[in-house]
Write a protein that holds these residues in place. Structure first.
Motif, short mmCIF file in Angstrom:
data_model
loop_
_atom_site.label_atom_id
_atom_site.label_comp_id
_atom_site.label_asym_id
_atom_site.label_seq_id
_atom_site.Cartn_x
_atom_site.Cartn_y
_atom_site.Cartn_z
N THR A 1 -14.81 -10.03 -56.58
CA THR A 1 -13.96 -11.35 -56.25
C THR A 1 -13.05 -11.68 -57.24
N PRO A 2 -11.82 -12.22 -56.80
CA PRO A 2 -10.88 -12.43 -57.98
C PRO A 2 -11.40 -13.59 -58.71
N VAL A 3 -12.54 -14.18 -58.59
CA VAL A 3 -12.72 -15.48 -59.40
C VAL A 3 -14.31 -15.22 -59.86
N HIS A 4 -14.29 -15.28 -61.28
CA HIS A 4 -15.56 -14.94 -61.94
C HIS A 4 -15.63 -16.05 -62.96
N PHE A 5 -16.95 -15.90 -63.69
CA PHE A 5 -16.98 -16.94 -64.64
C PHE A 5 -17.16 -16.19 -66.05
N ASP A 6 -16.59 -16.63 -67.15
CA ASP A 6 -17.18 -15.97 -68.43
C ASP A 6 -17.87 -17.09 -69.33
N ILE A 7 -18.90 -16.50 -69.79
CA ILE A 7 -19.59 -17.24 -70.76
C ILE A 7 -19.55 -17.06 -72.35
N VAL A 8 -18.90 -17.95 -72.94
CA VAL A 8 -18.66 -17.68 -74.38
C VAL A 8 -19.89 -18.05 -75.23
N VAL A 9 -20.24 -16.94 -76.02
CA VAL A 9 -21.63 -16.84 -76.83
C VAL A 9 -21.39 -16.78 -78.19
N ASP A 10 -22.27 -16.87 -79.12
CA ASP A 10 -21.97 -16.57 -80.71
C ASP A 10 -22.15 -15.18 -80.95
N ASP A 11 -23.08 -14.34 -80.12
CA ASP A 11 -23.49 -13.08 -80.36
C ASP A 11 -23.53 -12.18 -79.08
N VAL A 12 -22.28 -11.48 -78.89
CA VAL A 12 -22.29 -10.93 -77.54
C VAL A 12 -23.52 -9.98 -77.37
N ASP A 13 -23.95 -9.24 -78.34
CA ASP A 13 -25.03 -8.28 -78.32
C ASP A 13 -26.31 -8.95 -77.85
N ALA A 14 -26.64 -9.75 -78.55
CA ALA A 14 -27.86 -10.76 -78.37
C ALA A 14 -27.95 -11.29 -76.66
N TRP B 1 -9.12 -10.45 -80.00
CA TRP B 1 -9.27 -11.84 -79.92
C TRP B 1 -10.88 -11.99 -79.89
N GLY B 2 -11.64 -10.88 -79.78
CA GLY B 2 -13.17 -11.03 -79.80
C GLY B 2 -13.74 -9.75 -79.32
N ARG B 3 -14.98 -10.11 -78.66
CA ARG B 3 -15.73 -8.99 -77.98
C ARG B 3 -16.01 -9.44 -76.71
N ILE B 4 -16.08 -8.56 -75.85
CA ILE B 4 -16.41 -8.82 -74.24
C ILE B 4 -17.38 -7.59 -73.63
N ALA B 5 -18.37 -8.19 -72.98
CA ALA B 5 -19.13 -7.30 -72.10
C ALA B 5 -19.04 -7.73 -70.67
N LEU B 6 -19.15 -6.73 -69.73
CA LEU B 6 -19.01 -7.14 -68.26
C LEU B 6 -20.30 -7.01 -67.79
N LEU B 7 -20.87 -7.75 -66.88
CA LEU B 7 -22.27 -7.87 -66.25
C LEU B 7 -22.31 -8.13 -64.79
N ALA B 8 -23.26 -8.02 -64.17
CA ALA B 8 -23.37 -8.61 -62.73
C ALA B 8 -24.89 -9.44 -62.71
N ASP B 9 -24.85 -10.35 -62.01
CA ASP B 9 -26.15 -11.11 -61.85
C ASP B 9 -27.00 -10.54 -60.74
#
Length: 136
Positions: free
Chosen positions: A71-84, A105-113
């Motif tokens: 879907t073209p709409v998704h949410f991003d969750i900002v975290v202090d430690d992407v690996d954790a 600008w930082g680090r990003i990981a892509l997931l699905a619920d």
């Protein structure tokens, strides 16, 4: 303006367990058997029970499908430690689709619920998005 995030799910207990475990959210109000409010983020998250196969909206030919979907709409969750955060999300039932990678600008990981909804985990570094922003 107030932002509310609504996520359709077909199993309220499973979804509540996932979102609370993955993102340290807590249950707020319950709306009978049809929904629950989760608190602890910058916007409340509402899990709404919608059966698989039900119309996406009145008169729709497209129906809800909880397999992985785009879907073209998704949410991003900002975290202090992407690996954790990836570790917590995967342990709670998320699927890792792209391991964390670095950008200016930082680090990003892509997931699905577990309900097929994609989301990203972001860890800002340095000046965050200001590292790549241009004047308006």
């Amino acid at each position: 303006m107030q932002l509310l995030v609504n996520i359709d799910v077909d199993d309220l207990a499973r979804a509540t367990d996932f979102y609370c475990a993955a993102f340290a959210l807590r249950t707020g109000r319950r709306f009978g058997t049809g929904g629950v409010e989760l608190l602890g983020g910058t916007a409340p998250l509402y899990l709404l029970v919608k059966p698989a196969g039900s119309p996406a909206f009145p008169g729709a030919t497209q129906v809800r499908d909880y397999a992985r979907h785009w879907t073209p709409v998704h949410f991003d969750i900002v975290v202090d430690d992407v690996d954790a955060a990836v570790g917590r999300a995967v342990a709670a039932g998320a699927t890792l689709e792209q391991a964390a990678r670095s950008a200016n600008w930082g680090r990003i990981a892509l997931l699905a619920d577990p309900f097929g909804n994609g989301f990203c985990l972001l860890q800002f570094l340095g000046r965050g998005y200001d590292e790549i922003a241009t004047p308006a």
